[in-house]
Structure formats: C-alpha cells, structure tokens
Write a protein that holds these residues in place. Structure first.
Motif, PDB file in Angstrom:
ATOM      1  N   LEU A  18       7.262   0.834   6.964  1.00  0.00           N
ATOM      2  CA  LEU A  18       7.866   0.896   5.638  1.00  0.00           C
ATOM      3  C   LEU A  18       7.191  -0.075   4.683  1.00  0.00           C
ATOM      4  O   LEU A  18       6.674  -1.115   5.111  1.00  0.00           O
ATOM      5  CB  LEU A  18       9.346   0.524   5.699  1.00  0.00           C
ATOM      6  N   CYS A  19       7.241   0.250   3.397  1.00  0.00           N
ATOM      7  CA  CYS A  19       6.811  -0.683   2.361  1.00  0.00           C
ATOM      8  C   CYS A  19       7.801  -0.568   1.205  1.00  0.00           C
ATOM      9  O   CYS A  19       7.872   0.468   0.548  1.00  0.00           O
ATOM     10  CB  CYS A  19       5.397  -0.353   1.887  1.00  0.00           C
ATOM     11  N   SER A  20       8.569  -1.621   0.983  1.00  0.00           N
ATOM     12  CA  SER A  20       9.545  -1.637  -0.106  1.00  0.00           C
ATOM     13  C   SER A  20       9.581  -3.041  -0.689  1.00  0.00           C
ATOM     14  O   SER A  20       9.849  -3.992   0.048  1.00  0.00           O
ATOM     15  CB  SER A  20      10.932  -1.227   0.406  1.00  0.00           C
ATOM     16  N   PRO A  21       9.287  -3.159  -2.002  1.00  0.00           N
ATOM     17  CA  PRO A  21       8.841  -2.149  -2.955  1.00  0.00           C
ATOM     18  C   PRO A  21       7.528  -1.506  -2.500  1.00  0.00           C
ATOM     19  O   PRO A  21       6.674  -2.164  -1.913  1.00  0.00           O
ATOM     20  CB  PRO A  21       8.641  -2.928  -4.253  1.00  0.00           C
ATOM     21  N   ASN A  22       7.413  -0.222  -2.858  1.00  0.00           N
ATOM     22  CA  ASN A  22       6.308   0.572  -2.336  1.00  0.00           C
ATOM     23  C   ASN A  22       5.056   0.465  -3.200  1.00  0.00           C
ATOM     24  O   ASN A  22       5.128   0.411  -4.419  1.00  0.00           O
ATOM     25  CB  ASN A  22       6.743   2.039  -2.248  1.00  0.00           C
ATOM     26  N   ASN A  23       3.930   0.421  -2.541  1.00  0.00           N
ATOM     27  CA  ASN A  23       2.627   0.612  -3.171  1.00  0.00           C
ATOM     28  C   ASN A  23       2.138   1.981  -2.712  1.00  0.00           C
ATOM     29  O   ASN A  23       1.950   2.167  -1.510  1.00  0.00           O
ATOM     30  CB  ASN A  23       1.659  -0.481  -2.717  1.00  0.00           C
ATOM     31  N   PRO A  24       2.045   2.982  -3.598  1.00  0.00           N
ATOM     32  CA  PRO A  24       1.800   2.902  -5.037  1.00  0.00           C
ATOM     33  C   PRO A  24       2.967   3.238  -5.953  1.00  0.00           C
ATOM     34  O   PRO A  24       2.814   3.189  -7.171  1.00  0.00           O
ATOM     35  CB  PRO A  24       0.730   3.975  -5.216  1.00  0.00           C
ATOM     36  N   THR A  25       4.124   3.621  -5.439  1.00  0.00           N
ATOM     37  CA  THR A  25       5.146   4.217  -6.298  1.00  0.00           C
ATOM     38  C   THR A  25       6.072   3.209  -6.968  1.00  0.00           C
ATOM     39  O   THR A  25       6.743   3.540  -7.938  1.00  0.00           O
ATOM     40  CB  THR A  25       6.021   5.196  -5.491  1.00  0.00           C
ATOM     41  N   GLY A  26       6.158   1.982  -6.437  1.00  0.00           N
ATOM     42  CA  GLY A  26       7.089   1.007  -6.965  1.00  0.00           C
ATOM     43  C   GLY A  26       8.528   1.217  -6.537  1.00  0.00           C
ATOM     44  O   GLY A  26       9.423   0.491  -6.961  1.00  0.00           O
ATOM     45  N   THR A  27       8.761   2.204  -5.676  1.00  0.00           N
ATOM     46  CA  THR A  27      10.120   2.526  -5.246  1.00  0.00           C
ATOM     47  C   THR A  27      10.682   1.436  -4.339  1.00  0.00           C
ATOM     48  O   THR A  27       9.996   0.955  -3.434  1.00  0.00           O
ATOM     49  CB  THR A  27      10.130   3.877  -4.508  1.00  0.00           C
ATOM     50  N   VAL A  28      11.934   1.081  -4.570  1.00  0.00           N
ATOM     51  CA  VAL A  28      12.631   0.087  -3.764  1.00  0.00           C
ATOM     52  C   VAL A  28      13.770   0.778  -3.020  1.00  0.00           C
ATOM     53  O   VAL A  28      14.534   1.547  -3.618  1.00  0.00           O
ATOM     54  CB  VAL A  28      13.196  -1.053  -4.637  1.00  0.00           C
ATOM     55  N   LEU A  29      13.888   0.510  -1.724  1.00  0.00           N
ATOM     56  CA  LEU A  29      15.000   1.028  -0.930  1.00  0.00           C
ATOM     57  C   LEU A  29      16.131   0.009  -0.931  1.00  0.00           C
ATOM     58  O   LEU A  29      15.914  -1.162  -0.623  1.00  0.00           O
ATOM     59  CB  LEU A  29      14.541   1.312   0.503  1.00  0.00           C
ATOM     60  N   ASN A  30      17.341   0.459  -1.296  1.00  0.00           N
ATOM     61  CA  ASN A  30      18.466  -0.461  -1.343  1.00  0.00           C
ATOM     62  C   ASN A  30      19.082  -0.649   0.042  1.00  0.00           C
ATOM     63  O   ASN A  30      18.646  -0.042   1.023  1.00  0.00           O
ATOM     64  CB  ASN A  30      19.508   0.002  -2.361  1.00  0.00           C
ATOM     65  N   LYS A  31      20.097  -1.484   0.113  1.00  0.00           N
ATOM     66  CA  LYS A  31      20.680  -1.847   1.401  1.00  0.00           C
ATOM     67  C   LYS A  31      21.236  -0.637   2.139  1.00  0.00           C
ATOM     68  O   LYS A  31      21.060  -0.497   3.358  1.00  0.00           O
ATOM     69  CB  LYS A  31      21.780  -2.888   1.186  1.00  0.00           C
ATOM     70  N   GLU A  32      21.899   0.263   1.427  1.00  0.00           N
ATOM     71  CA  GLU A  32      22.473   1.451   2.066  1.00  0.00           C
ATOM     72  C   GLU A  32      21.387   2.376   2.599  1.00  0.00           C
ATOM     73  O   GLU A  32      21.510   2.939   3.699  1.00  0.00           O
ATOM     74  CB  GLU A  32      23.370   2.200   1.073  1.00  0.00           C
ATOM     75  N   GLU A  33      20.320   2.535   1.845  1.00  0.00           N
ATOM     76  CA  GLU A  33      19.216   3.395   2.286  1.00  0.00           C
ATOM     77  C   GLU A  33      18.508   2.796   3.498  1.00  0.00           C
ATOM     78  O   GLU A  33      18.115   3.521   4.424  1.00  0.00           O
ATOM     79  CB  GLU A  33      18.237   3.607   1.120  1.00  0.00           C
TER      80      GLU A  33
END
Length: 389
Positions: free
Chosen positions: A172-187
């Motif tokens: 996993l990569c959060s925040p993601n490179n390249p999208t900038g997407t962050v997975l929250n605690k529930e996810e």
C-alpha cells in the motif's frame, strides 16, 4: 552459443522496463524555459538547523560507519516520532532500521519476505518501482486497479478478487503516488480485516504521511491487530525536504526486521553517518518547518486542482502528497502523447499516467511542489495547449 550472441546480463533484469519517468525528465532537461511539474521532490531546501547538525557532525569527526541498523539515538527518535505522531510503538533496539532512502527500505522488505513465486498485490496506479522490486525479489506483482471515478480508492472486493493461494502480501501507499489519494481509518480497517482473514502481510509505504491536508493521518500499523502484520516504510525525503540526503527507515516486528537487517548488512552496511545526525535534528526540532511546508502545499493544491478543473482537465481533490492526477481522456490523446506534445509545444513537463500501471492511462501526474507563480504560468500554458487541440 557464440560470444557475439551471449549476454552476461540477468534475464530478469533484461526483461525489466526502464523507468518511464526518466525519458521525460531527460527531454525536459535539454530544453530552456520548461516548467517542470514532473519531479516528485519538494521545492523547499532542507531546514538550516538540519543542515547545521550535519555540518557539526563533520566538524566533530563523525565520519565512520554507524551500527548496521543506524545510530541508536536516531532509532530512538524514530521510535518516539512514530508513537507521538501515529500512536504506534516500536522498540528502537530490534524493530527499527535506518536505510538509504525509503526505496531501499522497500527493497529490503520485499527481499526479506518473498519466496520464489510468491504474489504481492500492488494497488495501481502505483509508484514505478513497486512492480520491478517485487520481480527482482523473485515474486510476482499482482496489480489491483483502482478507478478515477472512485477517486482511486482501494475497495475490499478488489483485493478479494486478486487473492490466490500464492498471495503473500499487500503493498500500500497512502497518501498515494501518483494519485494523492489517502485511505482513512475505516478504509484501512477493511483492508486489515482481509489481511487477518487470509494471513497476509502488509507493506505500508508512508513516505508522504506528513503531507496530508484534510484529516488526521492513520498509519496502517496503528489499525487494530495490524502491527504484527505490518512493515512500515517511511523516511525524510518528502515531509522533511531531504531528498538528496537519501535517508529512510523501516519499522517491523523483530523477526522480519532481523531478516531485513541481514540483507542490509551485506548489501549496504549502514546509511550515511552525516545524514543520520541531520535526521536526529529534524525529528527533534523540525515540526514547525514541516507544518509550514504542509500549509504551503495545501494552498498550492487548492489553487492548482481548481485551475485544472476550470480548464477542462477533470481532477479529484488529492488528500495528500503533492500530486494532482487529472484525466486527459477527453483530449483523445494517450497520456504519453499528451505529455510529449505539452512539453514540446508549451514547455510544461508532466508524467504520463501509463508509467504508473495500465489503468494510469488516460491521466497525467502533475506535481504541485512548485511555486504558486510557476503553477499559475503552467496552467496558463496548459489552457493554451488545450485550446489548440
């Protein structure tokens, strides 16, 4: 086989594709007047107090090897930092390792856990090195495609569909490179449930953890029950603006850590001594500078993403890192055609989304780690380019 046809290069390495990012960097470097939105690097200089600590270490003659795992003082500071910032506790003596950048930490983690043929689930779009590092470790990368229509969020069903009896880990990569997407605690908790149910490890690349903007960051290792299944990879390059220092770290349960340390001993011995002294200072007294950088990136993100949408490049609001990942599908160009023509016609460098996996096609990565003035000029040029199309 004759000498003319014989090759001494490993077949595995021969089959690896060169980094798709480099070609555009090299082309941009040969041109004058280019605004580069391609480089994944802060535009801030490392804080003076960190540089001064490094200089002082040289003046005091600290030029020898450190312990293989790194200076104990630095490992203690890393342990305190992880507990203070992310509420996850690691023992500095046996569960923290200082590496030559987060990239080496990822390499060590994969080589320490993979047996030939093991599969590692990789969330795409993903950083360009993930798949090749799995392959070089003897494993098989299994891409799981996230979608722009869902802000590139990883959903549990996608993981379940990719699982086989050979699956060893999720990367996993959060925040993601390249999208900038962050997975929250529930996810993250939903992913953790799958990892527990199917006895999987999770390698969590958290190099951008300091650069989140809209909610508190959750480390995967802090999710209930996941500390013993998590290899936490991070470093000083992004949040502390220390890219050229090449200093990272990894935290993991002791059994896994000892396996990584073995490889590190033979391949690297230790991370650069002077950089380690700088990192100690960064962790002790760098929080104010990190916060100022984060505020600046947030302002730039808000301006740049709004501007991209206004000129017709649909883009979700990234929760972290310093990348926007707009769709260019409506132009009718491939991501590589778009990036190349934008560079040649308007001298703006972006990275084709296709280099980050097949479902990155139709997007480009734009770094907003540039001054607001450069971002304004870049969007002006991009608008002109789109009107020409």
């Amino acid at each position: 086989m004759t000498r003319a046809t014989k090759t001494y290069v490993s077949e595995t390495v021969s089959r690896l594709k060169p980094s798709g990012i480099r070609r555009f960097f090299d082309l941009a470097a040969s041109m004058d007047g280019v605004i580069s939105l391609g480089v994944g690097e802060p535009d801030f200089i490392t804080s003076w107090n960190v540089r001064e600590a490094c200089i002082l270490s040289l003046e005091q003659g600290h030029t020898s090897y450190t312990a293989n795992a790194g200076l104990m003082e630095l490992r203690e500071e890393i342990s305190s930092y992880l507990l203070r910032k992310f509420q996850v506790k690691y023992c500095p003596e046996g569960e923290v390792l200082v590496t030559v950048g987060a990239s080496q930490a990822l390499d060590l983690a994969l080589r320490a856990i993979i047996n030939p043929g093991d599969e590692v689930i990789i969330v795409e779009p993903s950083f360009v090195s993930y798949g090749p590092l799995v392959t070089l470790a003897g494993g098989t990368p299994i891409p799981v495609r996230t979608e722009g229509t869902d802000e590139f969020k990883l959903r549990p069903q996608q993981i379940l569909q990719a699982l086989t009896e050979r699956t060893k880990a999720i990367l996993l990569c959060s925040p993601n490179n390249p999208t900038g997407t962050v997975l929250n605690k529930e996810e993250l908790a939903a992913i953790a449930h799958i990892a527990n149910m199917h006895d999987l490890l999770v390698i969590s690349d958290e190099i951008y953890a300091e650069l989140t903007y809209d909610e508190n960051y959750t480390s995967f290792a802090a999710v209930g029950g996941m500390r013993e299944r998590t290899i936490l990879v991070s470093g000083f390059s992004k949040g502390f603006a220390m890219t050229g220092w090449r200093l990272g770290f990894v935290a993991a349960p002791e059994e896994i850590m000892q396996a990584m340390l073995k490889i590190h001993q033979y391949a690297m011995m230790c991370a650069p001594t002077m950089a380690q002294y700088g990192a100690i200072e960064a962790l002790k007294n760098g929080e104010h500078d990190v916060e100022e950088m984060r505020k600046s990136y947030r302002r730039r993100r808000n301006y740049f993403v709004q501007s991209l949408n206004e000129i017709g490049l649909r883009c979700h609001m990234p929760g972290g890192a310093f990348y926007a990942f707009p769709s260019i599908r409506e132009t009718g160009l491939t991501s590589e055609q778009f990036a190349e023509q934008l560079l040649l016609k308007e001298k703006v460098a972006v990275v084709p989304g296709s280099v980050f996996g097949e479902n990155g096609e139709g997007y480009v990565r734009c770094s907003y780690a540039s001054s607001l003035e450069q971002l304004q000029e870049a969007t002006k040029r991009m608008r002109r380019f789109l009107l020409q199309l």
